[in-house]
Write a protein that holds these residues in place. Structure first.
Motif, PDB file in Angstrom:
ATOM      1  N   SER A   1      44.977  44.067  45.648  1.00 53.50           N
ATOM      2  CA  SER A   1      42.824  43.730  45.803  1.00 53.50           C
ATOM      3  C   SER A   1      42.380  44.058  44.962  1.00 53.50           C
ATOM      4  CB  SER A   1      42.497  43.692  47.252  1.00 53.50           C
ATOM      5  OG  SER A   1      42.361  44.686  47.684  1.00 53.50           O
ATOM      6  N   ARG A   2      42.546  45.379  44.892  1.00 58.32           N
ATOM      7  CA  ARG A   2      41.832  46.200  43.701  1.00 58.32           C
ATOM      8  C   ARG A   2      42.287  47.225  42.920  1.00 58.32           C
ATOM      9  NH1 ARG A   2      35.687  47.886  45.671  1.00 58.32           N
ATOM     10  NH2 ARG A   2      35.481  50.015  44.074  1.00 58.32           N
ATOM     11  N   PRO A   3      42.975  46.811  42.025  1.00 54.81           N
ATOM     12  CA  PRO A   3      44.021  47.094  41.115  1.00 54.81           C
ATOM     13  C   PRO A   3      43.423  48.300  40.109  1.00 54.81           C
ATOM     14  CG  PRO A   3      43.850  45.556  40.144  1.00 54.81           C
ATOM     15  CD  PRO A   3      43.066  45.312  41.640  1.00 54.81           C
ATOM     16  N   LEU A   4      42.684  48.564  39.878  1.00 54.16           N
ATOM     17  CA  LEU A   4      41.298  49.685  39.225  1.00 54.16           C
ATOM     18  C   LEU A   4      41.346  50.673  39.630  1.00 54.16           C
ATOM     19  CD1 LEU A   4      39.493  48.081  36.759  1.00 54.16           C
ATOM     20  CD2 LEU A   4      41.239  48.685  35.985  1.00 54.16           C
ATOM     21  N   GLY A   5      41.235  50.699  41.494  1.00 51.83           N
ATOM     22  CA  GLY A   5      40.944  51.389  42.138  1.00 51.83           C
ATOM     23  C   GLY A   5      39.883  51.637  42.287  1.00 51.83           C
ATOM     24  N   TRP A   6      39.632  52.598  43.698  1.00 52.43           N
ATOM     25  CA  TRP A   6      37.983  52.645  44.681  1.00 52.43           C
ATOM     26  C   TRP A   6      37.033  53.499  43.601  1.00 52.43           C
ATOM     27  CZ3 TRP A   6      36.230  49.536  48.378  1.00 52.43           C
ATOM     28  CH2 TRP A   6      37.422  48.292  48.845  1.00 52.43           C
TER      29      TRP A   6
ATOM     30  N   VAL B   1      50.897  59.274  36.264  1.00 51.22           N
ATOM     31  CA  VAL B   1      51.258  61.092  37.169  1.00 51.22           C
ATOM     32  C   VAL B   1      52.106  61.055  37.307  1.00 51.22           C
ATOM     33  CG1 VAL B   1      50.434  62.446  39.165  1.00 51.22           C
ATOM     34  CG2 VAL B   1      48.149  60.970  37.874  1.00 51.22           C
ATOM     35  N   PHE B   2      52.837  60.134  38.322  1.00 54.94           N
ATOM     36  CA  PHE B   2      53.865  59.653  38.237  1.00 54.94           C
ATOM     37  C   PHE B   2      54.926  59.852  37.236  1.00 54.94           C
ATOM     38  CE2 PHE B   2      52.022  57.294  42.371  1.00 54.94           C
ATOM     39  CZ  PHE B   2      52.024  58.643  42.708  1.00 54.94           C
ATOM     40  N   PHE B   3      54.417  58.537  36.279  1.00 55.05           N
ATOM     41  CA  PHE B   3      55.468  58.362  34.846  1.00 55.05           C
ATOM     42  C   PHE B   3      55.929  59.871  34.389  1.00 55.05           C
ATOM     43  CE2 PHE B   3      55.416  58.582  30.281  1.00 55.05           C
ATOM     44  CZ  PHE B   3      57.121  58.470  29.877  1.00 55.05           C
TER      45      PHE B   3
ATOM     46  N   LYS C   1      46.476  58.605  48.156  1.00 49.99           N
ATOM     47  CA  LYS C   1      45.060  58.866  47.408  1.00 49.99           C
ATOM     48  C   LYS C   1      44.607  58.472  46.567  1.00 49.99           C
ATOM     49  CE  LYS C   1      41.337  63.096  47.446  1.00 49.99           C
ATOM     50  NZ  LYS C   1      40.236  62.173  48.049  1.00 49.99           N
ATOM     51  N   ILE C   2      46.092  59.692  45.347  1.00 48.67           N
ATOM     52  CA  ILE C   2      45.719  59.113  43.846  1.00 48.67           C
ATOM     53  C   ILE C   2      45.748  57.469  43.888  1.00 48.67           C
ATOM     54  CG2 ILE C   2      46.968  58.734  41.242  1.00 48.67           C
ATOM     55  CD1 ILE C   2      47.952  62.051  42.659  1.00 48.67           C
ATOM     56  N   ILE C   3      46.485  56.393  44.718  1.00 47.75           N
ATOM     57  CA  ILE C   3      46.720  54.800  44.559  1.00 47.75           C
ATOM     58  C   ILE C   3      45.257  54.392  44.763  1.00 47.75           C
ATOM     59  CG2 ILE C   3      47.796  52.975  45.081  1.00 47.75           C
ATOM     60  CD1 ILE C   3      50.217  54.843  45.492  1.00 47.75           C
ATOM     61  N   ASN C   4      44.782  54.761  45.894  1.00 49.98           N
ATOM     62  CA  ASN C   4      43.506  54.485  46.075  1.00 49.98           C
ATOM     63  C   ASN C   4      42.231  54.929  45.683  1.00 49.98           C
ATOM     64  OD1 ASN C   4      44.600  53.740  49.077  1.00 49.98           O
ATOM     65  ND2 ASN C   4      44.018  55.487  50.304  1.00 49.98           N
ATOM     66  N   GLU C   5      42.188  56.069  44.687  1.00 50.38           N
ATOM     67  CA  GLU C   5      41.156  55.710  44.097  1.00 50.38           C
ATOM     68  C   GLU C   5      41.653  55.542  42.439  1.00 50.38           C
ATOM     69  OE1 GLU C   5      39.759  59.864  44.480  1.00 50.38           O
ATOM     70  OE2 GLU C   5      39.826  60.209  47.056  1.00 50.38           O
TER      71      GLU C   5
ATOM     72  N   CYS D   1      52.172  65.243  47.188  1.00 46.88           N
ATOM     73  CA  CYS D   1      52.698  63.842  48.182  1.00 46.88           C
ATOM     74  C   CYS D   1      52.520  62.866  48.743  1.00 46.88           C
ATOM     75  CB  CYS D   1      53.619  63.286  46.574  1.00 46.88           C
ATOM     76  SG  CYS D   1      52.803  63.272  45.168  1.00 46.88           S
ATOM     77  N   ILE D   2      53.673  64.372  49.551  1.00 44.96           N
ATOM     78  CA  ILE D   2      54.159  63.291  51.090  1.00 44.96           C
ATOM     79  C   ILE D   2      53.056  63.724  51.939  1.00 44.96           C
ATOM     80  CG2 ILE D   2      55.902  64.165  53.203  1.00 44.96           C
ATOM     81  CD1 ILE D   2      57.617  64.393  50.202  1.00 44.96           C
ATOM     82  N   ARG D   3      52.700  65.273  51.976  1.00 43.79           N
ATOM     83  CA  ARG D   3      51.451  65.130  52.727  1.00 43.79           C
ATOM     84  C   ARG D   3      50.591  66.581  51.751  1.00 43.79           C
ATOM     85  NH1 ARG D   3      47.646  66.473  55.239  1.00 43.79           N
ATOM     86  NH2 ARG D   3      47.385  66.767  57.045  1.00 43.79           N
ATOM     87  N   GLY D   4      49.354  65.309  51.583  1.00 43.96           N
ATOM     88  CA  GLY D   4      48.426  66.628  50.958  1.00 43.96           C
ATOM     89  C   GLY D   4      46.435  66.072  51.425  1.00 43.96           C
ATOM     90  N   ALA D   5      46.165  67.691  51.194  1.00 41.37           N
ATOM     91  CA  ALA D   5      44.381  67.152  51.685  1.00 41.37           C
ATOM     92  C   ALA D   5      43.452  67.599  50.826  1.00 41.37           C
ATOM     93  CB  ALA D   5      44.607  68.595  52.479  1.00 41.37           C
ATOM     94  N   GLY D   6      43.611  66.481  49.546  1.00 41.50           N
ATOM     95  CA  GLY D   6      42.745  67.098  48.320  1.00 41.50           C
ATOM     96  C   GLY D   6      43.789  67.088  47.156  1.00 41.50           C
ATOM     97  N   PHE D   7      43.021  66.698  46.088  1.00 41.63           N
ATOM     98  CA  PHE D   7      43.264  67.628  44.551  1.00 41.63           C
ATOM     99  C   PHE D   7      43.347  68.509  44.406  1.00 41.63           C
ATOM    100  CE2 PHE D   7      41.932  62.645  43.779  1.00 41.63           C
ATOM    101  CZ  PHE D   7      43.810  62.276  43.552  1.00 41.63           C
ATOM    102  N   PHE D   8      42.523  69.426  45.044  1.00 39.30           N
ATOM    103  CA  PHE D   8      42.058  70.701  45.079  1.00 39.30           C
ATOM    104  C   PHE D   8      42.494  71.509  45.826  1.00 39.30           C
ATOM    105  CE2 PHE D   8      37.799  68.407  43.747  1.00 39.30           C
ATOM    106  CZ  PHE D   8      38.782  68.481  42.175  1.00 39.30           C
ATOM    107  N   ASN D   9      42.463  71.129  47.188  1.00 36.69           N
ATOM    108  CA  ASN D   9      43.580  72.282  48.229  1.00 36.69           C
ATOM    109  C   ASN D   9      44.747  72.678  47.907  1.00 36.69           C
ATOM    110  OD1 ASN D   9      41.173  71.783  49.879  1.00 36.69           O
ATOM    111  ND2 ASN D   9      41.763  70.650  50.265  1.00 36.69           N
TER     112      ASN D   9
END
Length: 439
Positions: A321-326, A377-379, A365-369, A406-414
């Protein structure tokens, strides 16, 4: 000790803090409400942000006479990382314009952090690469000291509760009860320790000096015991998946000693995992039908599993529904948008409270945003796996760190996750430069 060595140890501390001490908060700026419940922290300043101090010597050298435009030259050599930053910047404002998303202080700070950390990575990547073995060694010494100093263990969220018989044996015979002093949850420990265990195993397998080989083997054994005493489903699953990926891509490129040590550790991990119903339940409770039908139903389901299912549902809903992300930091908005729908009005309250901002895993988180752009990124990750000519402890750490978070994360900086993404783009530039030199 000369000045250069002292500076190196300061640099070691900054990188150790960035990768491993991210769960230690210095202070929190603000709290605010979600669904009428005050429980989400707006902005935390953690020990990992001390790495930003490295910006000062970078800019100082850049404006000095002898190193004029040094920063510009550094970014020019790593143009892919500059492109990555520009994409995030443009994407943020495009999403804000088309979807009427108000940009707040946290969004601007996030953009700044990405740019600042990109500069640091470009400047210090070779330093990090060359000294990574020392960084891991120093971190493990710190970990051993504090875990032995404070042997008072309390229940830790995300832990597997049953004691594997090897752990019980060590407790009774050696009175060894290692505490997890740096991390709020055992799953947080697993986010970075999987990569450390794989790297230290690699160092033990390739070291020819008998003295250092013995030290690395002792550190590997101690670290593994420490992990088992502070275990989580995140560790067991991430360690298995990381080893499987490494085996598929590099089984011919790594010494047989590494595979021998890894097989023993993996075998013990499987036994420990299978002996703990609390660990198994988090996987067995997962219901793909609930995800397909977009049900968030607690019943007797484990709460962690319920949130994973919620994250899957939100990620799928975003792509459709929002392919460009949030947009940057849009995971919270995506979660609230879904849970505000009438069908989720009476769902279990825990599903409305926990992991609103990080979605429990960085893949979500990456997919949502970033929506469909997240697949870039996955490529790049797959490309990184395929393009590596020589494998070493640093590469293994980056690969397993990316997989784990990717399995269990707490954000991009942590936990240093953003450095994984930079590494994929950085090596891509190195390959381009290498190919140009061959022509």
């Amino acid at each position: 000790m000369n000045q250069k060595k002292i500076l190196n140890y300061f640099h070691f501390f900054f990188f150790i803090s960035f990768f491993f001490f991210w769960d230690i908060n210095l202070f929190t700026l603000k709290n605010y409400n979600i669904f009428g419940i005050e429980q989400i922290k707006y902005l935390e300043i953690s020990l990992n942000f001390l790495i930003l101090i490295l910006l000062f010597p970078i800019f100082y050298l850049s404006i000095s006479r002898k190193n004029n435009l040094n920063l510009f030259k550094t970014l020019k050599k790593q143009i892919n990382i500059l492109y990555l930053f520009l994409f995030v910047l443009i994407h943020t404002f495009v999403i804000s314009f088309f979807y009427d998303k108000d940009l707040v202080l946290e969004d601007y700070l996030t953009i700044f952090f990405i740019f600042a950390l990109g500069i640091i990575y470009c400047k210090y990547r070779d330093f990090l690469f060359i000294n990574f073995e020392k960084i891991i060694f120093i971190f493990l010494i710190i970990l051993i000291f504090f875990s032995l100093y404070n042997q008072v263990r309390v229940y830790n969220f995300g832990s597997c509760l049953a004691d594997f018989y090897l752990i019980s044996f060590l407790k009774k015979t050696l009175n060894l009860n290692l505490s997890n002093v740096f991390y709020k949850e055992n799953s947080h420990l697993a986010m970075t320790i999987v990569g450390v265990l794989i790297s230290i195993t690699y160092f033990a397998s390739i070291t020819k000096n008998k003295y250092w080989k013995a030290i690395f083997l002792v550190l590997t054994f101690f670290l593994f015991i420490f992990i088992l005493q502070n275990s989580s489903t995140t560790f067991f699953v991430s360690y298995f998946v990381s080893q499987l990926i490494i085996l598929i891509f590099y089984y011919k490129n790594i010494s047989n000693y590494f595979w021998f040590y890894s097989f023993i550790l993996l075998l013990i991990s499987i036994f420990a995992f299978s002996s703990d119903n609390n660990c198994i339940k988090k996987i067995s409770d997962f219901n793909i039908i609930d995800v397909v039908e977009k049900k968030i139903n607690k019943e007797e389901k484990n709460l962690t599993t319920l949130i994973y299912e919620r994250s899957f549902i939100i990620a799928i809903d975003t792509i459709v529904s929002r392919p460009l992300g949030w947009g940057i930091n849009g995971t919270e908005t995506a979660t609230v948008n879904l849970l505000n729908k009438p069908k989720y009005k009476n769902i279990y309250i825990g599903a409305k409270q926990l992991n609103i901002k990080d979605a429990l895993g960085n893949i979500f988180k990456i997919i949502n945003e970033f929506g469909v752009f997240s697949f870039i990124v996955f490529f790049m990750f797959i490309r990184y796996l395929l393009k590596l000519k020589k494998i070493n402890g640093y590469n293994l750490f980056i690969i397993s760190l990316f997989i784990t978070q990717c399995i269990r994360g707490a954000g991009f900086f942590n936990g240093g996750f953003i450095f994984c993404i930079f590494e994929f783009f950085y090596v891509s530039d190195l390959n381009k430069q290498f190919n140009k030199n061959l022509k």
